[in-house]
Design an enzyme around this catalytic site. Sequence first.
Site, PDB file in Angstrom:
ATOM      1  N   GLU A 126       0.851  -1.190   0.000  1.00 21.13           N
ATOM      2  CA  GLU A 126       0.000   0.000   0.000  1.00 21.13           C
ATOM      3  C   GLU A 126       0.886   1.239   0.000  1.00 21.13           C
ATOM      4  O   GLU A 126       2.092   1.147   0.285  1.00 21.13           O
ATOM      5  CB  GLU A 126      -0.923   0.008   1.220  1.00 21.13           C
ATOM      6  CG  GLU A 126      -1.975  -1.094   1.166  1.00 21.13           C
ATOM      7  CD  GLU A 126      -2.986  -1.012   2.292  1.00 21.13           C
ATOM      8  OE1 GLU A 126      -4.146  -1.342   2.035  1.00 21.13           O
ATOM      9  OE2 GLU A 126      -2.626  -0.635   3.417  1.00 21.13           O
ATOM     10  N   HIS A 239      -8.581  10.686   3.081  1.00 22.63           N
ATOM     11  CA  HIS A 239      -8.206   9.617   2.150  1.00 22.63           C
ATOM     12  C   HIS A 239      -8.404  10.111   0.725  1.00 22.63           C
ATOM     13  O   HIS A 239      -9.456  10.666   0.412  1.00 22.63           O
ATOM     14  CB  HIS A 239      -9.047   8.367   2.414  1.00 22.63           C
ATOM     15  CG  HIS A 239      -8.433   7.131   1.842  1.00 22.63           C
ATOM     16  ND1 HIS A 239      -8.344   6.913   0.489  1.00 22.63           N
ATOM     17  CD2 HIS A 239      -7.868   6.053   2.435  1.00 22.63           C
ATOM     18  CE1 HIS A 239      -7.746   5.749   0.275  1.00 22.63           C
ATOM     19  NE2 HIS A 239      -7.445   5.206   1.436  1.00 22.63           N
ATOM     20  N   ARG A 286      -0.774   9.091   1.768  1.00 22.34           N
ATOM     21  CA  ARG A 286      -2.113   9.637   1.541  1.00 22.34           C
ATOM     22  C   ARG A 286      -2.181  11.156   1.523  1.00 22.34           C
ATOM     23  O   ARG A 286      -2.890  11.750   0.704  1.00 22.34           O
ATOM     24  CB  ARG A 286      -3.045   9.150   2.651  1.00 22.34           C
ATOM     25  CG  ARG A 286      -3.351   7.701   2.501  1.00 22.34           C
ATOM     26  CD  ARG A 286      -4.186   7.194   3.615  1.00 22.34           C
ATOM     27  NE  ARG A 286      -4.345   5.766   3.385  1.00 22.34           N
ATOM     28  CZ  ARG A 286      -4.873   4.938   4.244  1.00 22.34           C
ATOM     29  NH1 ARG A 286      -5.308   5.368   5.402  1.00 22.34           N
ATOM     30  NH2 ARG A 286      -4.988   3.661   3.944  1.00 22.34           N
ATOM     31  N   HIS A 347     -11.126  10.642   6.683  1.00 21.93           N
ATOM     32  CA  HIS A 347     -10.961   9.202   6.820  1.00 21.93           C
ATOM     33  C   HIS A 347     -10.486   8.773   8.200  1.00 21.93           C
ATOM     34  O   HIS A 347     -10.988   7.796   8.757  1.00 21.93           O
ATOM     35  CB  HIS A 347      -9.950   8.723   5.772  1.00 21.93           C
ATOM     36  CG  HIS A 347      -9.719   7.242   5.788  1.00 21.93           C
ATOM     37  ND1 HIS A 347     -10.739   6.336   5.629  1.00 21.93           N
ATOM     38  CD2 HIS A 347      -8.575   6.507   5.937  1.00 21.93           C
ATOM     39  CE1 HIS A 347     -10.245   5.100   5.684  1.00 21.93           C
ATOM     40  NE2 HIS A 347      -8.939   5.175   5.887  1.00 21.93           N
ATOM     41  N   ARG A 382      -1.021   9.063   8.999  1.00 22.80           N
ATOM     42  CA  ARG A 382      -0.904   7.628   9.251  1.00 22.80           C
ATOM     43  C   ARG A 382      -0.468   6.864   8.006  1.00 22.80           C
ATOM     44  O   ARG A 382      -1.008   7.077   6.916  1.00 22.80           O
ATOM     45  CB  ARG A 382      -2.250   7.075   9.727  1.00 22.80           C
ATOM     46  CG  ARG A 382      -2.286   5.565   9.784  1.00 22.80           C
ATOM     47  CD  ARG A 382      -3.576   5.081  10.387  1.00 22.80           C
ATOM     48  NE  ARG A 382      -4.742   5.317   9.569  1.00 22.80           N
ATOM     49  CZ  ARG A 382      -5.315   4.405   8.782  1.00 22.80           C
ATOM     50  NH1 ARG A 382      -4.794   3.202   8.658  1.00 22.80           N
ATOM     51  NH2 ARG A 382      -6.405   4.703   8.111  1.00 22.80           N
TER      52      ARG A 382
HETATM   53  C1  LIG Z   1     -13.555   2.648   5.365  1.00 18.69           C
HETATM   54  C2  LIG Z   1     -12.384   2.430   6.263  1.00 18.69           C
HETATM   55  C3  LIG Z   1     -11.343   1.624   5.853  1.00 18.69           C
HETATM   56  C4  LIG Z   1     -10.247   1.412   6.697  1.00 18.69           C
HETATM   57  N1  LIG Z   1      -9.259   0.572   6.288  1.00 18.69           N
HETATM   58  C5  LIG Z   1      -8.237   0.297   7.147  1.00 18.69           C
HETATM   59  C6  LIG Z   1      -7.255  -0.671   6.811  1.00 18.69           C
HETATM   60  O1  LIG Z   1      -7.312  -1.293   5.764  1.00 18.69           O
HETATM   61  N2  LIG Z   1      -6.253  -0.899   7.705  1.00 18.69           N
HETATM   62  C7  LIG Z   1      -6.154  -0.231   8.897  1.00 18.69           C
HETATM   63  O2  LIG Z   1      -5.210  -0.477   9.660  1.00 18.69           O
HETATM   64  N3  LIG Z   1      -7.093   0.676   9.235  1.00 18.69           N
HETATM   65  C8  LIG Z   1      -8.137   0.938   8.414  1.00 18.69           C
HETATM   66  N4  LIG Z   1      -9.094   1.839   8.780  1.00 18.69           N
HETATM   67  C9  LIG Z   1      -9.010   2.461  10.110  1.00 18.69           C
HETATM   68  C10 LIG Z   1      -9.397   1.444  11.182  1.00 18.69           C
HETATM   69  O3  LIG Z   1     -10.445   0.649  10.711  1.00 18.69           O
HETATM   70  C11 LIG Z   1      -9.836   2.107  12.462  1.00 18.69           C
HETATM   71  O4  LIG Z   1      -8.957   3.120  12.835  1.00 18.69           O
HETATM   72  C12 LIG Z   1      -9.902   1.115  13.602  1.00 18.69           C
HETATM   73  O5  LIG Z   1     -10.638  -0.009  13.219  1.00 18.69           O
HETATM   74  C13 LIG Z   1     -10.549   1.766  14.799  1.00 18.69           C
HETATM   75  O6  LIG Z   1     -10.856   0.775  15.743  1.00 18.69           O
HETATM   76  P1  LIG Z   1     -11.446   1.216  17.132  1.00 18.69           P
HETATM   77  O7  LIG Z   1     -11.706  -0.045  17.884  1.00 18.69           O
HETATM   78  O8  LIG Z   1     -10.599   2.243  17.737  1.00 18.69           O
HETATM   79  O9  LIG Z   1     -12.832   1.959  16.774  1.00 18.69           O
HETATM   80  P2  LIG Z   1     -14.146   1.405  16.094  1.00 18.69           P
HETATM   81  O10 LIG Z   1     -13.916   0.138  15.400  1.00 18.69           O
HETATM   82  O11 LIG Z   1     -14.727   2.508  15.302  1.00 18.69           O
HETATM   83  O12 LIG Z   1     -15.102   1.109  17.342  1.00 18.69           O
HETATM   84  C14 LIG Z   1     -15.613   2.144  18.122  1.00 18.69           C
HETATM   85  C15 LIG Z   1     -16.599   1.552  19.125  1.00 18.69           C
HETATM   86  O13 LIG Z   1     -16.946   2.548  20.090  1.00 18.69           O
HETATM   87  C16 LIG Z   1     -18.336   2.498  20.338  1.00 18.69           C
HETATM   88  N5  LIG Z   1     -18.781   3.803  20.834  1.00 18.69           N
HETATM   89  C17 LIG Z   1     -18.525   5.031  20.336  1.00 18.69           C
HETATM   90  N6  LIG Z   1     -19.138   5.967  21.089  1.00 18.69           N
HETATM   91  C18 LIG Z   1     -19.806   5.317  22.071  1.00 18.69           C
HETATM   92  C19 LIG Z   1     -20.658   5.720  23.134  1.00 18.69           C
HETATM   93  N7  LIG Z   1     -20.960   7.000  23.374  1.00 18.69           N
HETATM   94  N8  LIG Z   1     -21.221   4.763  23.921  1.00 18.69           N
HETATM   95  C20 LIG Z   1     -20.941   3.442  23.716  1.00 18.69           C
HETATM   96  N9  LIG Z   1     -20.125   3.001  22.732  1.00 18.69           N
HETATM   97  C21 LIG Z   1     -19.568   3.929  21.920  1.00 18.69           C
HETATM   98  C22 LIG Z   1     -18.934   2.121  18.993  1.00 18.69           C
HETATM   99  O14 LIG Z   1     -20.238   1.619  19.160  1.00 18.69           O
HETATM  100  C23 LIG Z   1     -17.917   1.076  18.526  1.00 18.69           C
HETATM  101  O15 LIG Z   1     -18.255  -0.168  19.068  1.00 18.69           O
HETATM  102  C24 LIG Z   1     -10.195   2.058   7.951  1.00 18.69           C
HETATM  103  C25 LIG Z   1     -11.235   2.879   8.362  1.00 18.69           C
HETATM  104  C26 LIG Z   1     -12.319   3.062   7.535  1.00 18.69           C
HETATM  105  C27 LIG Z   1     -13.434   3.956   8.000  1.00 18.69           C
END
Ligand SMILES: Cc1cc2nc3c(=O)[nH]c(=O)nc-3n(C[C@H](O)[C@H](O)[C@H](O)COP(=O)(O)OP(=O)(O)OC[C@H]3O[C@@H](n4cnc5c(N)ncnc54)[C@H](O)[C@@H]3O)c2cc1C
Length: 519
Positions: A126, A239, A286, A347, A382
């Site tokens: 990538e 992005h 990016r 993004h 990132r």
């Molecule tokens: C389209 C897309 C493609 C991506 N592709 C990649 C990739 O290929 N490789 C990579 O490394 N990263 C990628 N990323 C980034 C990566 O997916 C995220 O940064 C990472 O998954 C975030 O994980 P997280 O657990 O921190 O948050 P999330 O997976 O977003 O989880 C957040 C959680 O918090 C909960 N929450 C939020 N607010 C509250 C509240 N007030 N009360 C209760 N619960 C709450 C939500 O319900 C959810 O369960 C991508 C992101 C996107 C959007």
Amino acid sequence: MRTIPLKYGADADMNNYDVIIAGCGVAGLYGAYNLSRSLKVLILSKMELTLCNSSLAQGGIAGVYESPEDSPEKHKQDTFVAGGFENDPVSTDVLVNEAKIDIAKIIELGVDFDKLPNGDYHRTLEGGHGMHRIFHHKDATGAEIENTLLKNVQQLENVTIWENAVMCDCKKTASGFSFLVLKDGEYTVCNSRCAVFATGGIGRVYEYTTNSAIATGDGITMAYNMGAEIKNLSYIQFHPTAFNNRHTRECFLISEAVRGEGAYLKNCDGERFMQNYDKRLELAPRDVVSHSIIFESKKTGSDKFYLDITHKDPDFIKRRFPMIYSNLLKAGYDMTTDMIPIFPCQHYLMGGIKVDTYARTTVDGLYACGECSCTGVHGNNRLASNSLLEALVFSRRAAADISEKLKNRGKAFMPYDFDFCENAPHIPSGLRTEIRKIMQTAYFVIPDIPALFAGYERIIHIKEILDTGRFRIDKDYVEARSLATVAYIILGEAYKIASENAELTPQPAFDAPEENKKD
Ligand SMILES: Cc1cc2nc3c(=O)[nH]c(=O)nc-3n(C[C@H](O)[C@H](O)[C@H](O)COP(=O)(O)OP(=O)(O)OC[C@H]3O[C@@H](n4cnc5c(N)ncnc54)[C@H](O)[C@@H]3O)c2cc1C
């Protein structure tokens, strides 16, 4: 006004936990999985369990694992180059060196990464990576990891998961933390000794984003209100290749891996243009590609841009990108024969709640991991596929630290007395739309300084309305307050940066808060 009755008596111990994790994405789940089994744990998920940014991740997870030709040092160098050398060297060392632990662990838990015919893992390339080091499950890596972790965590007897449970507020208490949770229309107060915020990103503060509906910055806002240090919130990644469909807020991402597999970027005349901006061409990091698109659009006077992979074997494209292929087909584009319309959009958030290498915030007992945290590993931009890795590495380290800390349980729980206005009105309509418009105009790829100053002034007022008004505490209120707070911090930081650059800075027509006038 009345005090919220506890749904279950606090002294019945029912709603008292050792650890409450707000967030059921990869960071929250992997943190829960790695906590000591002797701890009583609650996970809150604002909406459906798998509705989160983790489930949307396509490209993969970066890391050096069983690849002798690669090294953590090379991974670190690429991370530094992409991050403008603003990366924290200590946390980046942890990230690249410990990648092998967590990649091995999730494989053991059942994550099914794509393999070559010889049985070795297929590692893709990538933008910004000098080596093929991205492990992936077709083009739906995040969903594969999220679902596997969820399955594993659901089997743990010490962990309870609440779906559709909104963390409305969180307060520091003498014994730890009290959470005000709105679940199935009822308020519940839950208490914990340690708290982990794994609430994801802030994409919904923009009109157009690749982020899921939960990404409103709730954890960042509550940590900020508890006095936690917030760092680099204005470090936002746009992005370059979101599907250009300006009809929906959530823009479908065309993964970086499509360029990794050889796709070209083309302007409105169907011509490649990256050679005019960066020698790495389509595989520049990016931020460079997004900036190049904006410069090129100023040059051509058009916002029409395309990703073209039609020169590759159609069977390969369908096999390698089944999800992207079928989503585009539904939108009327066959990526094996048609150029894909793209444009940059919000993004990812590089900044967040400041944490150390064990995900400890500056508030005792409060941890943050995943996208809502700022470990410093991403610098100002990132490197692709480093965020799933960051979520795993630092949530595991948070779990280790908490498990050690809670070997000696503290004193009796002392819940916080939340209060609210029973018949309070719903928040005024239109505030969230207005915040998004301001952010999209003022602080997109290249900040618009006059719009930034005007927008910041208005955001200060909106935040004040939401902070001081007595509104019904529901999901709409929580999210609006979060969007206003996040916009306030982002534009405040940007204001400071712009102020340092005298040439760019018109005198603001308003009196900015003292904290944003300081160096
Ligand atoms: C389209 C897309 C493609 C991506 N592709 C990649 C990739 O290929 N490789 C990579 O490394 N990263 C990628 N990323 C980034 C990566 O997916 C995220 O940064 C990472 O998954 C975030 O994980 P997280 O657990 O921190 O948050 P999330 O997976 O977003 O989880 C957040 C959680 O918090 C909960 N929450 C939020 N607010 C509250 C509240 N007030 N009360 C209760 N619960 C709450 C939500 O319900 C959810 O369960 C991508 C992101 C996107 C959007």
